[in-house]
Design a protein around this motif. Sequence first.
Motif, PDB file in Angstrom:
ATOM      1  N   ARG A  80       0.832  -1.207   0.000  1.00  0.00           N
ATOM      2  CA  ARG A  80       0.000   0.000   0.000  1.00  0.00           C
ATOM      3  C   ARG A  80       0.873   1.266   0.000  1.00  0.00           C
ATOM      4  O   ARG A  80       0.406   2.339  -0.371  1.00  0.00           O
ATOM      5  CB  ARG A  80      -0.981  -0.006   1.160  1.00  0.00           C
ATOM      6  CG  ARG A  80      -0.352   0.169   2.516  1.00  0.00           C
ATOM      7  CD  ARG A  80      -1.407   0.169   3.628  1.00  0.00           C
ATOM      8  NE  ARG A  80      -0.783   0.074   4.917  1.00  0.00           N
ATOM      9  CZ  ARG A  80      -0.485  -1.047   5.541  1.00  0.00           C
ATOM     10  NH1 ARG A  80      -0.767  -2.201   4.999  1.00  0.00           N
ATOM     11  NH2 ARG A  80       0.099  -1.037   6.711  1.00  0.00           N
ATOM     12  N   ILE A  83       0.844   2.870  -3.273  1.00  0.00           N
ATOM     13  CA  ILE A  83      -0.335   3.717  -3.485  1.00  0.00           C
ATOM     14  C   ILE A  83      -0.109   5.083  -2.850  1.00  0.00           C
ATOM     15  O   ILE A  83      -0.393   6.124  -3.455  1.00  0.00           O
ATOM     16  CB  ILE A  83      -1.599   3.039  -2.912  1.00  0.00           C
ATOM     17  CG1 ILE A  83      -1.862   1.731  -3.661  1.00  0.00           C
ATOM     18  CG2 ILE A  83      -2.803   3.978  -2.970  1.00  0.00           C
ATOM     19  CD1 ILE A  83      -2.872   0.815  -2.994  1.00  0.00           C
ATOM     20  N   TYR A  84       0.436   5.098  -1.641  1.00  0.00           N
ATOM     21  CA  TYR A  84       0.728   6.380  -0.981  1.00  0.00           C
ATOM     22  C   TYR A  84       1.763   7.182  -1.757  1.00  0.00           C
ATOM     23  O   TYR A  84       1.656   8.402  -1.877  1.00  0.00           O
ATOM     24  CB  TYR A  84       1.216   6.167   0.457  1.00  0.00           C
ATOM     25  CG  TYR A  84       0.243   5.460   1.369  1.00  0.00           C
ATOM     26  CD1 TYR A  84      -1.130   5.471   1.136  1.00  0.00           C
ATOM     27  CD2 TYR A  84       0.696   4.758   2.474  1.00  0.00           C
ATOM     28  CE1 TYR A  84      -2.006   4.820   1.981  1.00  0.00           C
ATOM     29  CE2 TYR A  84      -0.178   4.107   3.325  1.00  0.00           C
ATOM     30  CZ  TYR A  84      -1.532   4.142   3.073  1.00  0.00           C
ATOM     31  OH  TYR A  84      -2.391   3.492   3.917  1.00  0.00           O
ATOM     32  N   ARG A 126      -3.635   0.031  -8.473  1.00  0.00           N
ATOM     33  CA  ARG A 126      -3.178  -0.793  -7.346  1.00  0.00           C
ATOM     34  C   ARG A 126      -4.235  -0.886  -6.246  1.00  0.00           C
ATOM     35  O   ARG A 126      -4.195  -1.813  -5.438  1.00  0.00           O
ATOM     36  CB  ARG A 126      -1.859  -0.258  -6.785  1.00  0.00           C
ATOM     37  CG  ARG A 126      -0.672  -0.536  -7.673  1.00  0.00           C
ATOM     38  CD  ARG A 126      -0.405  -2.019  -7.778  1.00  0.00           C
ATOM     39  NE  ARG A 126       0.616  -2.305  -8.800  1.00  0.00           N
ATOM     40  CZ  ARG A 126       0.563  -3.337  -9.604  1.00  0.00           C
ATOM     41  NH1 ARG A 126      -0.434  -4.195  -9.537  1.00  0.00           N
ATOM     42  NH2 ARG A 126       1.508  -3.534 -10.493  1.00  0.00           N
ATOM     43  N   GLN A 127      -5.182   0.035  -6.228  1.00  0.00           N
ATOM     44  CA  GLN A 127      -6.270  -0.061  -5.255  1.00  0.00           C
ATOM     45  C   GLN A 127      -7.419  -0.915  -5.774  1.00  0.00           C
ATOM     46  O   GLN A 127      -7.965  -1.719  -5.025  1.00  0.00           O
ATOM     47  CB  GLN A 127      -6.814   1.332  -4.915  1.00  0.00           C
ATOM     48  CG  GLN A 127      -5.957   2.111  -3.966  1.00  0.00           C
ATOM     49  CD  GLN A 127      -6.564   3.474  -3.694  1.00  0.00           C
ATOM     50  OE1 GLN A 127      -6.752   4.270  -4.600  1.00  0.00           O
ATOM     51  NE2 GLN A 127      -6.879   3.726  -2.450  1.00  0.00           N
ATOM     52  N   PRO A 131      -4.582  -5.073  -7.185  1.00  0.00           N
ATOM     53  CA  PRO A 131      -3.885  -4.923  -5.904  1.00  0.00           C
ATOM     54  C   PRO A 131      -2.847  -6.015  -5.711  1.00  0.00           C
ATOM     55  O   PRO A 131      -2.966  -7.093  -6.285  1.00  0.00           O
ATOM     56  CB  PRO A 131      -5.001  -5.036  -4.859  1.00  0.00           C
ATOM     57  CG  PRO A 131      -6.224  -5.455  -5.572  1.00  0.00           C
ATOM     58  CD  PRO A 131      -5.981  -5.377  -7.045  1.00  0.00           C
TER      59      PRO A 131
END
Length: 139
Positions: A80, A83-84, A126-127, A131
């Motif tokens: 994740r 994503i950030y 990716r969300q 993913p």
Amino acid sequence: MIIEQKTSKTMNIIIWIAQVILAAGFIWAATMKLFQPTDELAKMWPWTADHAGLVKFTGILDLLTGIGLILPTLLRIQPRLTIYAAYGTVVLMITASIFHIARAEASLIGVNIFFAVIALFIAWGRQKKAPVATNQSDS
């Protein structure tokens, strides 16, 4: 179901390509900002002549962004974070665009917009579409 798996695999590949392109761009920019002499940089990026501290700071941000776009997903350790990093890229590109517009350099923001769009695609992909699962040992 087979079509869905193929689509997911294709989307994963496309997102990986986007991640590599964006990361390569940021790592290249970081290398330039951190290791090139200021007068050489100013030939390519005029704003760097007046902002040596900002150049180094953004060089570090660029390096961290490039790493963050690839390593967490590649290693499946806290994926994740990719994503950030992608959302952080959008914020960085908006800030860079504002900076250039304020300096009457609006013609330079095309790359910022391009990078922001790719970053949004990576974050979305990716969300929602492809993913990446975390390693079992991270749970």
